[in-house]
Design an enzyme around this catalytic site. Structure first.
Site, PDB file in Angstrom:
ATOM      1  N   SER A 155      41.415  19.503  66.678  1.00 31.81           N
ATOM      2  CA  SER A 155      40.979  18.434  67.580  1.00 31.81           C
ATOM      3  C   SER A 155      42.083  17.410  67.798  1.00 31.81           C
ATOM      4  CB  SER A 155      39.737  17.739  67.014  1.00 31.81           C
ATOM      5  OG  SER A 155      38.668  18.639  66.918  1.00 31.81           O
TER       6      SER A 155
HETATM    7  N1  SAH Z   1      37.541  20.196  62.507  1.00 30.79           N
HETATM    8  C1  SAH Z   1      38.592  20.895  63.194  1.00 30.79           C
HETATM    9  C2  SAH Z   1      38.170  21.323  64.578  1.00 30.79           C
HETATM   10  C3  SAH Z   1      37.884  22.766  64.619  1.00 30.79           C
HETATM   11  S1  SAH Z   1      37.335  23.363  66.181  1.00 30.79           S
HETATM   12  C4  SAH Z   1      39.868  20.049  63.187  1.00 30.79           C
HETATM   13  O1  SAH Z   1      40.088  19.373  62.226  1.00 30.79           O
HETATM   14  O2  SAH Z   1      40.634  20.087  64.115  1.00 30.79           O
HETATM   15  C5  SAH Z   1      35.627  23.610  65.837  1.00 30.79           C
HETATM   16  C6  SAH Z   1      35.289  24.651  64.824  1.00 30.79           C
HETATM   17  O3  SAH Z   1      33.868  24.732  64.762  1.00 30.79           O
HETATM   18  C7  SAH Z   1      35.781  26.048  65.124  1.00 30.79           C
HETATM   19  O4  SAH Z   1      36.604  26.493  64.083  1.00 30.79           O
HETATM   20  C8  SAH Z   1      34.505  26.883  65.197  1.00 30.79           C
HETATM   21  O5  SAH Z   1      34.624  28.181  64.668  1.00 30.79           O
HETATM   22  C9  SAH Z   1      33.545  26.046  64.365  1.00 30.79           C
HETATM   23  N2  SAH Z   1      32.117  26.291  64.575  1.00 30.79           N
HETATM   24  C10 SAH Z   1      31.446  26.507  65.724  1.00 30.79           C
HETATM   25  N3  SAH Z   1      30.142  26.715  65.464  1.00 30.79           N
HETATM   26  C11 SAH Z   1      29.981  26.608  64.116  1.00 30.79           C
HETATM   27  C12 SAH Z   1      28.881  26.734  63.219  1.00 30.79           C
HETATM   28  N4  SAH Z   1      27.641  27.018  63.646  1.00 30.79           N
HETATM   29  N5  SAH Z   1      29.099  26.560  61.906  1.00 30.79           N
HETATM   30  C13 SAH Z   1      30.338  26.294  61.429  1.00 30.79           C
HETATM   31  N6  SAH Z   1      31.425  26.188  62.214  1.00 30.79           N
HETATM   32  C14 SAH Z   1      31.249  26.332  63.539  1.00 30.79           C
END
Ligand code: SAH
Length: 305
Positions: A155
């Protein structure tokens, strides 16, 4: 980078003072782009470029808004022990991933409206480039989400800070749950300002990647789980803060149930048009919700892969 220990929070005078003099609010970004395009475009621009603001890739704010007021933090020891193959004869930091570049990123986030010094301090403490592929590390401190594989993104720094600031609301966070660990960056930031952090990821290789990224940081208060975050983590509930890093059409009921009374949940909600939503639990069967700024996140999906 050599092994070293840092005390958190870091001195913030340089960051916060500068930031509060000039409150620049960025205008909305009109053209949606993918994080991959962000990476390519910024590579073409020559890597790190503090002034560059690229488009609405997943994990970004579309329109930064105002921020709540800040409170002092508890102290926290932050061990940074990323083993890097830095040749002994060349002790100088790579300027594209240096502390100065990270400070510039934090100053920019502050100018965008994030005021909480505890959040800004946590952002300054966590080396974002260590959570990215080496080929993209030089872009780690631009204000953009970037690809981490499996069609997911790390993000944008602004949105990470903004969501945590809204969740924290100037208070002390005891137990926090993050849905969507991705590469682990936001989890590391959270671990600097909450007593205990739990983070869930549904894509196994990303869960493993986050483990590998976070291991050298030795954050004893952070627990990673592989599973469907839409179900929450009932065994560790209730949480006084919950953050979703992926957007659903609504906030899953299980997460509302796992919020402590008085707790705050921040989530992107929507399909193509998304906004940040703040849900506060008022009582056993009472929640209130508030719509905040527009944003753009990857989708929240059920199950595990
Ligand atoms: N927190 C991260 C952002 C990751 S993007 C950062 O620090 O940049 C969002 C993430 O959410 C992705 O890896 C995706 O696989 C995950 N995601 C989507 N649906 C989800 C769910 N139901 N449970 C856990 N993770 C999920």
């Amino acid at each position: 980078m050599t092994d070293k220990h840092r005390t958190f929070p870091l001195p913030l005078s340089s960051v916060v003072d500068k930031a509060q003099k000039k409150q620049t609010v960025f205008s909305p970004v009109a053209t949606p782009q993918t994080a991959t395009q962000n990476a390519a475009r910024n590579a073409a621009l020559g890597g790190t470029h503090p002034g560059v603001r690229v488009g609405a890739a997943p994990g970004t704010a579309v329109r930064p808004g105002s921020a709540p007021t800040a409170m002092p933090s508890r102290s926290h020891t932050y061990a940074m022990e990323r083993a890097q193959a830095a040749p002994a004869a060349a002790p100088r930091q790579n300027p594209l991933v240096s502390d100065a570049v990270r400070r510039a990123m934090v100053a920019r986030v502050a100018r965008q409206g994030v005021k909480d010094p505890v959040v800004l301090g946590a952002l300054e403490a966590v080396p974002r480039h260590l959570f990215m592929d080496e080929a993209l590390a030089s872009q780690a401190y631009i204000d953009a989400s970037l690809p981490i594989g499996h069609h997911q993104t790390i993000s944008q720094p602004y949105i990470v800070a903004r969501m945590i600031e809204v969740m924290r609301n100037g208070g002390q966070l005891k137990r926090v749950l993050e849905i969507g660990t991705g590469c682990g960056y936001q989890a590391a930031v959270l671990s600097c300002l909450a007593q205990e952090v739990f983070s869930i990821e549904r894509i196994k290789p990303l869960h493993e990647l986050a483990k590998a990224n976070l291991r050298p940081l030795r954050l004893a208060n952070l627990r990673l789980h592989y599973g469907d975050g839409m179900l929450g983590l009932p065994q560790a509930a209730p949480f006084d803060g919950i953050i979703l890093a992926a957007a659903g059409l609504e906030v899953p009921q299980a997460l509302l149930e796992q919020l402590a009374i008085g707790g705050r949940l921040v989530a992107p909600v929507g399909a193509r048009a998304q906004h940040l939503e703040l849900v506060t639990r008022l009582g056993k069967a009472e929640w209130t919700s508030q719509t905040l700024e527009d944003c753009h996140f990857v989708p929240l999906r059920p199950g595990t892969v």
